[in-house]
Design a protein around this motif. Structure first.
Motif, PDB file in Angstrom:
ATOM      1  N   ASP A  24       0.831  -1.194   0.000  1.00 18.36           N
ATOM      2  CA  ASP A  24       0.000   0.000   0.000  1.00 18.36           C
ATOM      3  C   ASP A  24       0.874   1.255   0.000  1.00 18.36           C
ATOM      4  O   ASP A  24       2.077   1.214   0.231  1.00 18.36           O
ATOM      5  CB  ASP A  24      -0.976  -0.016   1.185  1.00 18.36           C
ATOM      6  N   GLN A  50       0.980   3.829   2.008  1.00 16.81           N
ATOM      7  CA  GLN A  50       1.489   4.307   3.297  1.00 16.81           C
ATOM      8  C   GLN A  50       2.833   3.699   3.664  1.00 16.81           C
ATOM      9  O   GLN A  50       3.637   4.324   4.342  1.00 16.81           O
ATOM     10  CB  GLN A  50       0.468   4.032   4.404  1.00 16.81           C
ATOM     11  N   SER A  51       3.100   2.494   3.206  1.00 22.58           N
ATOM     12  CA  SER A  51       4.384   1.875   3.524  1.00 22.58           C
ATOM     13  C   SER A  51       5.520   2.463   2.684  1.00 22.58           C
ATOM     14  O   SER A  51       6.685   2.302   3.019  1.00 22.58           O
ATOM     15  CB  SER A  51       4.310   0.358   3.329  1.00 22.58           C
TER      16      SER A  51
END
Length: 130
Positions: free
Chosen positions: A2, A4-5
């Motif tokens: 994703d 956010q990582s």
């Protein structure tokens, strides 16, 4: 994966790359300045960081003597030299006047300048009304 990582590694890269490039640029500038200061010899014309021009009379490990005017010598820290000044001693050759340039000079001399219609304003003291 994703999004956010990936934010943290991307943020680190975006901050690290400009810092790395700036450090390289600064290291190169310091190396050039050091090379300049080591190459200063008597007889060189230099400009200091404060904008003073002078001719190098004598040098030592950490200082130089500059002649600012005939008979006026001052001692400077070697690090105060910003750059060597090069002067072109060859006089500039003036081109011979051609017939075209002579014709243009005659045309400009004969040109009539139109009369200006501008007016001069009154002094501010007279414009004020209380």
């Amino acid at each position: 994966m994703d999004l956010q990582s990936l934010i943290l590694p991307l943020l680190i890269v975006l901050l690290a790359v400009p810092l790395f490039l700036q450090a390289r640029k600064q290291k190169r500038a310091v190396a050039e300045q050091q090379k300049l200061q080591n190459s200063i010899e008597p007889g060189d014309k230099v400009m200091t960081t404060s904008g003073v021009f002078g001719k190098v009379v004598a040098t030592s490990d950490d200082s130089i003597d500059l002649e600012l005017a005939p008979g006026m010598t001052t001692t400077w820290v070697r690090a105060a030299v910003r750059e060597k000044v090069t002067t072109d001693s060859a006089p500039a050759a003036e081109p011979a006047e051609s017939t075209e340039s002579a014709k243009t000079e005659e045309a400009t001399a004969e040109a009539v300048v139109p009369e200006s219609k501008a007016e001069i304003a009154e002094p501010i003291e007279k414009q004020k009304t209380n």
